[in-house]
Every structure is written in structure tokens, then in C-alpha cells.
Motif scaffolding. Structure first.
Motif, PDB file in Angstrom:
ATOM      1  N   GLU A 179       0.824  -0.901   0.068  1.00 21.70           N
ATOM      2  CA  GLU A 179       0.059  -0.383  -0.234  1.00 21.70           C
ATOM      3  C   GLU A 179       0.420   1.122   0.084  1.00 21.70           C
ATOM      4  O   GLU A 179       0.646   2.332  -0.756  1.00 21.70           O
ATOM      5  CB  GLU A 179      -1.033  -0.107   0.935  1.00 21.70           C
ATOM      6  CG  GLU A 179      -2.223  -0.799   1.182  1.00 21.70           C
ATOM      7  CD  GLU A 179      -3.194  -0.017   0.328  1.00 21.70           C
ATOM      8  OE1 GLU A 179      -3.351   0.946  -0.286  1.00 21.70           O
ATOM      9  OE2 GLU A 179      -4.132  -1.235  -0.386  1.00 21.70           O
ATOM     10  N   CYS A 219      -3.310  -4.863  -3.056  1.00 18.20           N
ATOM     11  CA  CYS A 219      -1.960  -4.170  -2.549  1.00 18.20           C
ATOM     12  C   CYS A 219      -2.723  -4.777  -0.516  1.00 18.20           C
ATOM     13  O   CYS A 219      -2.156  -4.765   0.012  1.00 18.20           O
ATOM     14  CB  CYS A 219      -1.977  -3.265  -2.803  1.00 18.20           C
ATOM     15  SG  CYS A 219      -0.311  -2.317  -4.118  1.00 18.20           S
ATOM     16  N   ALA A 220      -3.842  -4.514  -0.715  1.00 17.87           N
ATOM     17  CA  ALA A 220      -4.633  -4.476   0.458  1.00 17.87           C
ATOM     18  C   ALA A 220      -4.204  -5.433   1.146  1.00 17.87           C
ATOM     19  O   ALA A 220      -3.583  -6.052   2.388  1.00 17.87           O
ATOM     20  CB  ALA A 220      -5.745  -4.073   0.585  1.00 17.87           C
ATOM     21  N   ASP A 223      -0.509  -6.572   2.108  1.00 20.08           N
ATOM     22  CA  ASP A 223      -0.458  -6.146   3.594  1.00 20.08           C
ATOM     23  C   ASP A 223      -1.266  -7.153   4.633  1.00 20.08           C
ATOM     24  O   ASP A 223      -0.299  -7.489   5.568  1.00 20.08           O
ATOM     25  CB  ASP A 223      -0.625  -4.993   3.777  1.00 20.08           C
ATOM     26  CG  ASP A 223       0.197  -3.928   2.974  1.00 20.08           C
ATOM     27  OD1 ASP A 223       1.234  -4.718   1.747  1.00 20.08           O
ATOM     28  OD2 ASP A 223       0.543  -2.491   2.836  1.00 20.08           O
TER      29      ASP A 223
END
Length: 352
Positions: A179, A219-220, A223
Motif C-alpha cells: 500500500e 495491495c491491501a 499487506d
């Protein structure tokens, strides 16, 4: 062009023999157009007499002609060259060098840059090292690969001379969080041509050929998974490091695994661990869950204390419904359990 070469003397009754050949022998004599025209108008005896001026007879050895064009090989070569990339690695540490070896092994061109001087290391593996980012960017790499630490990524990107790059340069990162760099790349990204898609596929093919399994996610999502795996792994390794564990003569396989975990995490810089915590919003949640899990484990452990020991410690207080004085310490190893009613001040000194 007609090429003539010297041969063995030709018998007087035998005219020169013409033959097609791909090469001409040493000592080739080249005749002008005047001589060629004159030769074509002579009879065989006159031709033999004319050639007697030379030490040896003359014979046609080669005639220039268009060679066949290997279209298939040419197209294959063009396709191979089109899939090869010029990759610039920013941050030529251990991981950057590891990736560079794979890129070079597959025929790609690698440029490297780092704060430390890795010139000899780069040359030994066939990469070009640039201490100046301007010189590197003037090579017009197809891909800029960021291999720096998480906390230095933003400053490194801002130091790049973007004006020296082509508009369709592809930026890639191998950071442990996604992120954070995504937001930075949206600020400095160069160009959005469709040709970037094929370049991305060529770059990903490098890892596929090395046996990597490609998993597509946001991306979330990355992570969230990274916090529950990589961050927890580094956290447990650093907690065990604080315990200063040592190898023993009776190590179990599980204990050896813990020692390996300590070695692996301790060998990484603290900046990596700090970056995992600072730039992943899911890391704090994992720390809180770790605290809750540790407290729950202690409660479960203390809840299974032996009933006799429980009565020795808290029996009188439970009978009176009052809170009794707490013990300063538990009985020493090997000391017998005291019968109920023993004064509390005698508990733990090993005497009856």
C-alpha cells in the motif's frame, strides 16, 4: 564480379574449366572489363596462348550471387531480442544481487546502483554498476527495480532523475509492504502506454521460469497477509533473540528450528522490521492479538495448577472467604508440599 584463381598448369589440348565455388584461393588475379571482353572473343587456341602469359592457367572459381535469406531465423532472433529487457536495480544488496543473477542467467541486461560500491561484485556476474544515478538513467532501462529498504524508498524515488528516463519506463518494487509504495508510485509514475502491458508480462516471465508461483491480489490483501505471516515471524524471532537462547547438548528439532528462526531474523536489519511495523497498518493489530494470546495462555496455564498446591496457597483464604496474603515465591524444586495449616511464612524455604 568474376573471380579468377591460380590452379595447376592446364594441358595444352584442354581449355580452362569453369566451375562455381563459394570461395577463391590465395593468389587470385582480378581482370578488368577490357580483359574479360577480350577473352570472350578469343578461340580456344588463342585463349590458351593468351593465358600462357601467366605462370599458371586460369579457371573460374566463384561467381557472386545473392545468398538465400533465412527469414525464419531472422524472425526468431528479432522475437528473442524483443523479449530481453534492460533492468536497472536500485539497491544492490544481498537481495538485489540475488535477483541480478537470475536476470543475467536468462539473457537480460542488468544495470546496478547502490550507496555502497559493488563494482567488483557487479562485474563478476556480468552486470554494469553505476555510482551516479544520472549515468544509469541515461542507459534508458526498460524496468526500474526498487530493492531498497522500506523506510528509504520514498527518498530514493525522489532522487531519481526522471527526466532522463523514457516515458514508458516500468517501475517495480520488491518491498514487503504494498500500500505504501503504491501511493508513492502514483505520484512519480511515468507514462501509461499499452506497451507497458507486454513489458510487464516479459518481466513476470522471468520469475515464472525460475519456478515462482504467481499470485495476483490487491495491495491491501497483500499487506493483510504479510502482517499475519512475515511480521509475526520477525516478531517471534526478535522476542526469542531477547531471551538469548543458546544451543544445548540435548537440542530437539523444534528447538533447533527456533534457533534457526533467531538467526534468520537477527541477520536482517532492524530497519526491515521497523518498516514492516511502520508502513503496514495491520501490524499493530497483530501485536495486540499477540498480547491477548499470551495473556490467555498464562490464564490457561495457571488454571491447571494442581489442586493440592492451590489449597496450600489459597486454601485458608478460600475457607474464610477472604483474600489472604500472597506468597513471595513458590516452593523450591524438590521441596515437599506442606500439609494444610502450615504457616505461610514457612512456605518456600524447604523446611517442614
Amino acid at each position: 564480379m568474376i573471380s579468377f584463381s591460380s590452379t595447376q598448369p592446364t594441358p595444352a589440348a584442354q581449355p580452362p574449366t569453369a566451375s562455381a565455388s563459394a570461395s577463391s584461393a590465395a593468389g587470385t588475379s582480378r581482370l578488368s572489363h577490357h580483359h574479360v571482353n577480350k577473352l570472350s572473343s578469343l578461340s580456344l587456341p588463342q585463349l590458351h596462348q593468351y593465358s600462357g602469359r601467366y605462370r599458371h592457367g586460369l579457371r573460374v572459381r566463384a561467381i557472386d550471387a545473392a545468398q538465400p535469406y533465412d527469414c525464419e531465423a531472422h524472425l526468431m532472433n528479432r522475437f528473442t531480442q524483443s523479449t530481453k529487457l534492460k533492468i536497472a536495480i536500485i539497491g544492490f544488496g544481498n537481495f538485489g544481487q540475488f535477483l541480478a543473477k537470475a536476470f543475467i542467467r536468462q539473457g537480460h541486461t542488468v544495470y546496478a546502483h547502490s550507496r555502497s560500491n559493488y563494482l567488483s561484485v557487479a562485474q563478476s556476474m556480468g552486470a554494469a554498476f553505476f555510482s551516479d544515478l544520472h549515468d544509469l538513467c541515461e542507459q534508458h532501462p526498460d524496468v526500474i527495480l526498487i530493492c531498497t529498504s522500506i523506510i528509504s524508498t520514498e527518498s530514493v524515488l525522489k532522487s531519481l532523475p526522471l527526466q532522463r528516463l523514457r516515458r514508458n519506463t516500468l517501475f517495480v518494487d520488491v518491498l514487503s509492504v504494498k500500500e505504501f509504495p503504491k501511493n508513492i508510485f502514483l505520484q512519480v509514475r511515468i507514462g501509461n502506454e499499452d506497451s507497458r502491458l507486454s513489458r510487464v508480462e516479459n518481466f513476470l516471465d522471468i520469475f515464472k521460469k525460475e519456478g515462482c508461483r504467481m499470485v495476483e491480489m490487491t495491495c491491501a490483501e497483500h499487506d493483510k497477509y504479510a502482517a499475519g505471516t512475515q511480521f509475526i515471524t520477525h516478531t517471534m524471532g526478535r522476542i526469542l533473540e531477547k531471551l538469548q537462547l543458546d544451543s544445548t547438548p540435548i537440542n530437539t528439532k523444534g528447538y533447533e528450528t527456533l534457533l534457526d528462526l533467531v538467526d534468520n531474523t537477527a541477520s536482517d536489519s532492524f530497519d526491515l522490521y521497523y518498516g514492516l511495523f511502520m508502513y503496514n497498518k495491520n501490524a499493530m493489530e497483530q501485536l495486540e492479538r499477540l498480547d491477548l494470546a499470551f495473556e490467555a495462555l498464562k490464564k490457561e496455564l495457571f488454571g491447571h495448577l494442581h489442586e493440592i498446591l492451590r489449597k496450600q496457597l489459597f486454601g485458608k483464604a478460600e475457607e474464610q472467604g477472604l483474600r489472604g496474603p500472597l506468597l513471595a515465591k513458590l516452593p523450591k524444586n524438590g521441596a515437599p508440599f506442606l500439609p494444610p495449616g502450615t504457616p505461610l511464612e514457612n512456605v518456600g524455604d524447604g523446611s517442614n
